[in-house]
Design a protein around this motif. Structure first.
Motif, PDB file in Angstrom:
ATOM      1  N   SER A   1     -27.572 -24.115   4.880  1.00 20.29           N
ATOM      2  CA  SER A   1     -27.538 -25.394   4.160  1.00 20.29           C
ATOM      3  C   SER A   1     -28.261 -26.533   4.862  1.00 20.29           C
ATOM      4  O   SER A   1     -28.383 -27.621   4.282  1.00 20.29           O
ATOM      5  CB  SER A   1     -26.087 -25.792   3.880  1.00 20.29           C
TER       6      SER A   1
ATOM      7  N   SER B   1     -30.744 -30.644   3.585  1.00 20.59           N
ATOM      8  CA  SER B   1     -31.175 -31.929   4.150  1.00 20.59           C
ATOM      9  C   SER B   1     -32.691 -32.077   4.093  1.00 20.59           C
ATOM     10  O   SER B   1     -33.215 -33.165   3.810  1.00 20.59           O
ATOM     11  CB  SER B   1     -30.690 -32.063   5.597  1.00 20.59           C
TER      12      SER B   1
ATOM     13  N   TYR C   1     -18.420 -30.077  -2.877  1.00 21.00           N
ATOM     14  CA  TYR C   1     -19.658 -29.451  -2.419  1.00 21.00           C
ATOM     15  C   TYR C   1     -20.176 -28.475  -3.464  1.00 21.00           C
ATOM     16  O   TYR C   1     -19.430 -27.612  -3.935  1.00 21.00           O
ATOM     17  CB  TYR C   1     -19.402 -28.730  -1.104  1.00 21.00           C
TER      18      TYR C   1
ATOM     19  N   TYR D   1     -20.227 -37.736   3.442  1.00 21.12           N
ATOM     20  CA  TYR D   1     -21.510 -37.191   3.015  1.00 21.12           C
ATOM     21  C   TYR D   1     -22.353 -38.306   2.440  1.00 21.12           C
ATOM     22  O   TYR D   1     -21.872 -39.133   1.664  1.00 21.12           O
ATOM     23  CB  TYR D   1     -21.306 -36.100   1.959  1.00 21.12           C
TER      24      TYR D   1
ATOM     25  N   LEU E   1     -27.141 -35.685   3.721  1.00 18.01           N
ATOM     26  CA  LEU E   1     -26.764 -35.606   5.128  1.00 18.01           C
ATOM     27  C   LEU E   1     -25.256 -35.677   5.278  1.00 18.01           C
ATOM     28  O   LEU E   1     -24.587 -36.462   4.596  1.00 18.01           O
ATOM     29  CB  LEU E   1     -27.406 -36.741   5.929  1.00 18.01           C
ATOM     30  N   GLN E   2     -24.730 -34.859   6.185  1.00 20.33           N
ATOM     31  CA  GLN E   2     -23.327 -34.953   6.548  1.00 20.33           C
ATOM     32  C   GLN E   2     -23.149 -36.003   7.637  1.00 20.33           C
ATOM     33  O   GLN E   2     -24.028 -36.189   8.484  1.00 20.33           O
ATOM     34  CB  GLN E   2     -22.820 -33.599   7.055  1.00 20.33           C
TER      35      GLN E   2
ATOM     36  N   HIS F   1     -26.479 -31.847   9.518  1.00 18.35           N
ATOM     37  CA  HIS F   1     -25.957 -30.874   8.570  1.00 18.35           C
ATOM     38  C   HIS F   1     -25.611 -29.583   9.291  1.00 18.35           C
ATOM     39  O   HIS F   1     -26.224 -29.230  10.300  1.00 18.35           O
ATOM     40  CB  HIS F   1     -26.974 -30.572   7.465  1.00 18.35           C
TER      41      HIS F   1
END
Length: 476
Positions: free
Chosen positions: A85, A89, A173, A294, A298-299, A311
């Motif tokens: 994942s 990004s 998500y 989030y 981007l996390q 991420h």
């Protein structure tokens, strides 16, 4: 990139200042602490192999590999791993690049551009931030382990109940949402999403070894038995329409280059203001302790008293994480080739913490601003919002920095100058609001109008232009 097994070198630049003088090399004790973290994580996590890298102030400063790939220690610069994942990004950077070109608005529904049987009313921003309400996974067999040919059209991605939550209601998500974003890129550019990503994002950032499919040398993905020290190979399928959610392969060094981009940006790829937009929380997190959130692709992770952006990624046989601390100018990456390994995110956050605490950032020396606009000095100094004391400082690029004098954050904000002589707020309460200088007939400054709030040079002075007026007799 300097690996853990190489000696640091002092490359002298045109100014005669060595890289060590610029504090780009890590101290031996720091390097050993980093190696200890990585070695411990690989051994205790039983990863067939693991590579890690650290970036400081945009430069690679350390890397290491543990375990083996094809009988040799993995090379952080050359050995490819599937990044899962983290692909999202990279795709998000490309999507926002197209937005900045004016090709669409983040508030546009995806159905305006992509022919989809579900999720069409969700906006591009909601898909980027996982607030579209779409199901987490596509229908059919486990998509990460099966060929994308099983889902050849968008209609094949959605099951009987594709919408699990109301659009925009909460963070949920969704891998299927990023499949639609890949379709958006293809609609706007007229070609497949990956060649566009490679041309417009990967190559400008120097990520030449980030590829759609594995290219030698690359790590085989493994499942490690939970109760015995034996392994089982995992398949590496081409996931087709789901590829924007987790298809790509990369190296620790390439992801270090992406981490450097997350720290300071690159105008060839994305404007700094847009990168800052990506790093802001776009939706309330679902975890009650707010340990993570989030943004737009981007996390955001709270760890060790700092907020990290980046991420995580996973695909069968692979795990990876990239996290950056823009405030400290430090980022780290780790990649492993096993399906399940608790703590890889904590490892990467720990690498950042190790450097930040062992070698605190050395501030740049203060120097006068040779380009300061002296005419703006009349706006600096103390101002009052009613009885509340604030102050304005003039910073680089004609930016105004407003902050309460009592130190409480509250209404603090920075303001960007606009061509019409106003300023636009960049932070917190005043983000997007307009600051306007109001002058008297003789040209002197009367007051500041900040989104209708009036800031004056004295607290409620008689005759001040304050909405509602100042009581007769003044202070008593």
């Amino acid at each position: 990139m300097t690996s853990d097994h190489e000696n640091p070198t002092d490359a002298t630049g045109p100014s005669g200042i060595t890289e060590t003088d610029r504090f780009t090399e890590l101290l031996p004790a720091t390097r050993r602490a980093l190696l200890h973290r990585v070695a411990t994580a690989q051994a205790e996590g039983r990863a067939p192999s693991l590579v890690a890298a650290v970036v400081r102030d945009g430069r690679p400063v350390w890397a290491a590999g543990r375990g083996t790939v094809d009988g040799r220690e993995p090379d952080p610069e050359r050995t490819r791993y599937r990044i899962g994942s983290i692909t999202k990004s990279l795709l998000a950077v490309l999507v926002l690049r197209l937005r900045d070109e004016g090709l669409f608005d983040l508030g546009d529904p995806i159905g305006r551009y992509v022919d989809t049987p579900a999720g069409g009313e969700a906006t591009v921003a909601q898909l980027l931030s996982h607030s579209s309400g779409l199901a987490a996974e596509p229908r059919g067999p486990w998509w990460e382990r099966t060929d994308g040919g099983l889902r050849p059209t968008p209609g094949d991605l959605f099951g009987e109940r594709p919408q699990r939550h109301r659009v925009g209601e909460l963070f949920h998500y969704s891998n299927t949402g990023y499949a639609l974003l890949g379709g958006l890129v293809e609609k706007l550019r007229g070609e497949r999403w990956y060649p566009v990503l490679r041309r417009e994002v990967l190559l400008p950032l120097g990520m030449e070894r980030t590829t759609y499919a594995p290219e030698a040398p690359y790590a085989q993905g493994w499942a490690v038995h939970p109760w015995a020290d034996v392994v089982l190979p995992e398949p590496a399928a081409d996931t087709g329409l789901m590829a924007p959610a987790g298809q790509l392969w990369s190296t620790a060094a390439d992801l270090g280059r992406f981490a450097a981009f997350l720290l300071s940006g690159d105008d060839r790829v994305l404007a700094a203001a847009t990168l800052a937009e990506m790093r802001r929380p776009a939706v309330d997190p679902q975890n009650p302790d707010w340990s993570g959130a989030y943004g737009l692709g981007l996390q955001l992770v709270r760890a060790g008293g700092r907020v990290l952006v980046g991420h995580t990624g996973s695909m069968p046989g692979f795990l990876g994480t990239v996290l950056a601390s823009p405030e400290e100018g430090i980022a780290a990456v780790a990649l492993a080739n096993q399906t399940s390994m608790p703590g890889i995110g904590a490892l990467v956050a720990g690498l950042v913490e190790t450097v930040a605490e062992a070698e605190p950032r050395i501030p740049d020396p203060w120097r006068p601003d040779p380009d300061a606009d002296l005419a703006l000095l009349e706006l600096t100094g103390p101002w009052y919002w009613g009885p509340r004391a604030l102050a304005i400082r003039l910073t680089a690029d004609r930016t105004l920095d407003l902050a309460p004098l009592d130190g409480a954050g509250g209404r603090a904000s920075r303001f960007r100058p606009e061509a019409d002589g106003t300023w636009t707020g960049l932070d917190a309460y005043y983000a997007g609001e307009t600051l306007r200088v109001v002058r008297r007939p003789d040209g002197s400054v009367s007051h500041l109008d900040l989104g209708t709030f009036v800031l004056t040079r004295e607290p409620y002075a008689p005759g001040d232009v304050v909405p509602g007026g100042v009581a007769d007799g003044g202070w008593r």
